[in-house]
Write a protein that holds these residues in place. Structure first.
Motif, PDB file in Angstrom:
ATOM      1  N   ASP A   1      69.554 123.947  80.676  1.00 50.29           N
ATOM      2  CA  ASP A   1      68.844 124.614  79.586  1.00 50.29           C
ATOM      3  C   ASP A   1      69.198 126.099  79.674  1.00 50.29           C
ATOM      4  O   ASP A   1      68.783 126.768  80.623  1.00 50.29           O
ATOM      5  N   PRO A   2      69.965 126.626  78.714  1.00 46.80           N
ATOM      6  CA  PRO A   2      70.343 128.035  78.789  1.00 46.80           C
ATOM      7  C   PRO A   2      69.142 128.989  78.703  1.00 46.80           C
ATOM      8  O   PRO A   2      69.220 130.124  79.157  1.00 46.80           O
ATOM      9  N   GLY A   3      68.019 128.536  78.183  1.00 47.39           N
ATOM     10  CA  GLY A   3      66.817 129.367  78.093  1.00 47.39           C
ATOM     11  C   GLY A   3      66.044 129.441  79.409  1.00 47.39           C
ATOM     12  O   GLY A   3      65.119 130.241  79.541  1.00 47.39           O
ATOM     13  N   GLN A   4      66.423 128.606  80.338  1.00 47.19           N
ATOM     14  CA  GLN A   4      65.767 128.584  81.645  1.00 47.19           C
ATOM     15  C   GLN A   4      66.247 129.797  82.463  1.00 47.19           C
ATOM     16  O   GLN A   4      67.442 130.035  82.569  1.00 47.19           O
ATOM     17  N   PRO A   5      65.320 130.612  83.048  1.00 40.69           N
ATOM     18  CA  PRO A   5      65.772 131.738  83.879  1.00 40.69           C
ATOM     19  C   PRO A   5      66.531 131.243  85.107  1.00 40.69           C
ATOM     20  O   PRO A   5      66.234 130.177  85.640  1.00 40.69           O
ATOM     21  N   ARG A   6      67.483 132.045  85.564  1.00 37.95           N
ATOM     22  CA  ARG A   6      68.244 131.680  86.772  1.00 37.95           C
ATOM     23  C   ARG A   6      67.295 131.597  87.956  1.00 37.95           C
ATOM     24  O   ARG A   6      66.402 132.404  88.106  1.00 37.95           O
ATOM     25  N   GLY A   7      67.485 130.593  88.794  1.00 42.46           N
ATOM     26  CA  GLY A   7      66.660 130.404  89.976  1.00 42.46           C
ATOM     27  C   GLY A   7      65.365 129.649  89.711  1.00 42.46           C
ATOM     28  O   GLY A   7      64.646 129.326  90.642  1.00 42.46           O
ATOM     29  N   MET A   8      65.064 129.354  88.450  1.00 38.21           N
ATOM     30  CA  MET A   8      63.844 128.637  88.084  1.00 38.21           C
ATOM     31  C   MET A   8      64.153 127.149  88.020  1.00 38.21           C
ATOM     32  O   MET A   8      65.179 126.748  87.478  1.00 38.21           O
ATOM     33  N   VAL A   9      63.263 126.359  88.585  1.00 42.51           N
ATOM     34  CA  VAL A   9      63.427 124.906  88.583  1.00 42.51           C
ATOM     35  C   VAL A   9      62.293 124.304  87.768  1.00 42.51           C
ATOM     36  O   VAL A   9      61.127 124.636  87.960  1.00 42.51           O
ATOM     37  N   ARG A  10      62.639 123.423  86.835  1.00 47.37           N
ATOM     38  CA  ARG A  10      61.632 122.698  86.059  1.00 47.37           C
ATOM     39  C   ARG A  10      61.942 121.220  86.189  1.00 47.37           C
ATOM     40  O   ARG A  10      63.078 120.791  85.999  1.00 47.37           O
ATOM     41  N   ILE A  11      60.940 120.462  86.550  1.00 44.38           N
ATOM     42  CA  ILE A  11      61.099 119.006  86.645  1.00 44.38           C
ATOM     43  C   ILE A  11      60.277 118.398  85.524  1.00 44.38           C
ATOM     44  O   ILE A  11      59.051 118.518  85.498  1.00 44.38           O
ATOM     45  N   ASP A  12      60.970 117.753  84.578  1.00 50.00           N
ATOM     46  CA  ASP A  12      60.295 117.093  83.457  1.00 50.00           C
ATOM     47  C   ASP A  12      59.926 115.683  83.869  1.00 50.00           C
ATOM     48  O   ASP A  12      60.716 114.954  84.465  1.00 50.00           O
ATOM     49  N   CYS A  13      58.706 115.313  83.523  1.00 50.50           N
ATOM     50  CA  CYS A  13      58.206 113.965  83.785  1.00 50.50           C
ATOM     51  C   CYS A  13      57.688 113.397  82.469  1.00 50.50           C
ATOM     52  O   CYS A  13      57.585 114.101  81.468  1.00 50.50           O
ATOM     53  N   SER A  14      57.325 112.119  82.458  1.00 49.49           N
ATOM     54  CA  SER A  14      56.820 111.513  81.242  1.00 49.49           C
ATOM     55  C   SER A  14      55.457 112.093  80.843  1.00 49.49           C
ATOM     56  O   SER A  14      55.089 112.083  79.688  1.00 49.49           O
ATOM     57  N   LYS A  15      54.708 112.632  81.790  1.00 47.75           N
ATOM     58  CA  LYS A  15      53.381 113.163  81.506  1.00 47.75           C
ATOM     59  C   LYS A  15      53.333 114.686  81.503  1.00 47.75           C
ATOM     60  O   LYS A  15      52.260 115.266  81.508  1.00 47.75           O
ATOM     61  N   GLY A  16      54.478 115.351  81.498  1.00 50.34           N
ATOM     62  CA  GLY A  16      54.476 116.814  81.514  1.00 50.34           C
ATOM     63  C   GLY A  16      55.628 117.332  82.361  1.00 50.34           C
ATOM     64  O   GLY A  16      56.644 116.671  82.498  1.00 50.34           O
ATOM     65  N   TRP A  17      55.456 118.506  82.926  1.00 52.01           N
ATOM     66  CA  TRP A  17      56.498 119.079  83.751  1.00 52.01           C
ATOM     67  C   TRP A  17      55.896 119.925  84.866  1.00 52.01           C
ATOM     68  O   TRP A  17      54.736 120.299  84.839  1.00 52.01           O
ATOM     69  N   ILE A  18      56.749 120.188  85.837  1.00 54.67           N
ATOM     70  CA  ILE A  18      56.377 121.042  86.963  1.00 54.67           C
ATOM     71  C   ILE A  18      57.429 122.135  87.035  1.00 54.67           C
ATOM     72  O   ILE A  18      58.627 121.857  86.983  1.00 54.67           O
ATOM     73  N   GLU A  19      56.966 123.387  87.117  1.00 52.90           N
ATOM     74  CA  GLU A  19      57.891 124.510  87.219  1.00 52.90           C
ATOM     75  C   GLU A  19      57.713 125.187  88.576  1.00 52.90           C
ATOM     76  O   GLU A  19      56.616 125.264  89.108  1.00 52.90           O
ATOM     77  N   HIS A  20      58.842 125.666  89.100  1.00 52.84           N
ATOM     78  CA  HIS A  20      58.804 126.400  90.355  1.00 52.84           C
ATOM     79  C   HIS A  20      59.949 127.393  90.348  1.00 52.84           C
ATOM     80  O   HIS A  20      61.061 127.047  89.968  1.00 52.84           O
ATOM     81  N   GLY A  21      59.635 128.620  90.743  1.00 50.53           N
ATOM     82  CA  GLY A  21      60.692 129.624  90.809  1.00 50.53           C
ATOM     83  C   GLY A  21      60.129 131.021  90.846  1.00 50.53           C
ATOM     84  O   GLY A  21      58.914 131.255  90.745  1.00 50.53           O
ATOM     85  N   VAL A  22      61.052 131.943  90.973  1.00 52.85           N
ATOM     86  CA  VAL A  22      60.697 133.348  91.125  1.00 52.85           C
ATOM     87  C   VAL A  22      60.015 133.898  89.877  1.00 52.85           C
ATOM     88  O   VAL A  22      58.991 134.574  89.961  1.00 52.85           O
ATOM     89  N   ALA A  23      60.567 133.617  88.706  1.00 53.34           N
ATOM     90  CA  ALA A  23      59.994 134.148  87.467  1.00 53.34           C
ATOM     91  C   ALA A  23      58.551 133.662  87.285  1.00 53.34           C
ATOM     92  O   ALA A  23      57.674 134.412  86.859  1.00 53.34           O
ATOM     93  N   LEU A  24      58.313 132.411  87.630  1.00 55.88           N
ATOM     94  CA  LEU A  24      56.954 131.860  87.543  1.00 55.88           C
ATOM     95  C   LEU A  24      56.023 132.558  88.534  1.00 55.88           C
ATOM     96  O   LEU A  24      54.874 132.861  88.212  1.00 55.88           O
ATOM     97  N   GLY A  25      56.531 132.846  89.731  1.00 52.29           N
ATOM     98  CA  GLY A  25      55.735 133.553  90.728  1.00 52.29           C
ATOM     99  C   GLY A  25      55.372 134.952  90.270  1.00 52.29           C
ATOM    100  O   GLY A  25      54.234 135.408  90.450  1.00 52.29           O
ATOM    101  N   ILE A  26      56.314 135.655  89.655  1.00 49.80           N
ATOM    102  CA  ILE A  26      56.033 137.000  89.147  1.00 49.80           C
ATOM    103  C   ILE A  26      55.036 136.937  87.998  1.00 49.80           C
ATOM    104  O   ILE A  26      54.116 137.748  87.912  1.00 49.80           O
ATOM    105  N   GLU A  27      55.177 135.942  87.136  1.00 49.67           N
ATOM    106  CA  GLU A  27      54.231 135.783  86.025  1.00 49.67           C
ATOM    107  C   GLU A  27      52.822 135.526  86.565  1.00 49.67           C
ATOM    108  O   GLU A  27      51.843 136.099  86.099  1.00 49.67           O
ATOM    109  N   ARG A  28      52.737 134.686  87.580  1.00 47.37           N
ATOM    110  CA  ARG A  28      51.427 134.384  88.198  1.00 47.37           C
ATOM    111  C   ARG A  28      50.856 135.637  88.871  1.00 47.37           C
ATOM    112  O   ARG A  28      49.659 135.903  88.785  1.00 47.37           O
TER     113      ARG A  28
END
Length: 185
Positions: free
Chosen positions: A149-176
């Motif tokens: 996904d070109p819109g995904q920030p570098r170093g960010m991991v997103r795991i899509d599942c049938s019931k949603g998704w899980i995100e993990h990465g630096v950008a998410l940590g800074i946002e939090r």
């Protein structure tokens, strides 16, 4: 009872008298009399006032020193300092993140952490990475398909599942971190 008449005098009349103390009967004690009559009460009063004024000055000085010490301990920081500190923390964390080298080892560690978060097995899972990151790790990781996904920030991991998704990465940590510090995004 005695037949001696008692006369009552107002206190103001007694205080107005400036006479020296005169005992009712003389004692057989020899003392040298001062050259001029001295009002012992007035001298004692002045001495007491001087002692009280000196004690007051000592107490006042100690109180002023204590107040100065208390003022030194008073925090001067206002909301501006709080905002400055929060912005500084975000800036320092961003500098650290910007210096991280994104390579295979880093991405595999990020992915392993994200996969560990998943508690429910789901056949529809897939890993979404930035195209440059996907090129570093291949098409499958830990039995999960890798999508780009070109819109995904570098170093960010997103795991899509049938019931949603899980995100993990630096950008998410800074946002939090920004949310926790109540800073605008």
């Amino acid at each position: 009872m005695s037949d001696v008449a008692i006369t009552v005098q107002p206190l103001s009349a007694i205080a107005g008298q400036r006479s020296a103390f005169k005992p009712m009967r003389a004692l057989n004690v020899r003392s040298e009399a001062p050259a001029e009559p001295v009002d012992e009460y007035a001298r004692g009063l002045v001495d007491g006032q001087q002692l009280a004024a000196a004690a007051f000055e000592v107490e006042k000085s100690a109180l002023l020193d204590l107040m100065a010490s208390a003022q030194a301990l008073k925090p001067e920081a206002g909301p501006e300092l709080s905002i400055l500190l929060r912005e500084t923390v975000i800036g320092l964390v961003q500098q650290i993140v910007d210096s991280i080298k994104i390579d295979t080892t880093f991405l595999e560690a990020q992915i392993a952490r994200a996969v560990a978060v998943i508690t429910e097995a789901d056949e529809a899972r897939q890993i979404i990475l930035h195209p440059e990151d996907a090129a570093l790790v291949g098409n499958h990781i830990h039995s999960l398909a890798v999508q780009t996904d070109p819109g995904q920030p570098r170093g960010m991991v997103r795991i899509d599942c049938s019931k949603g998704w899980i995100e993990h990465g630096v950008a998410l940590g800074i946002e939090r971190l920004r949310e926790l510090l109540e800073l605008p995004a």
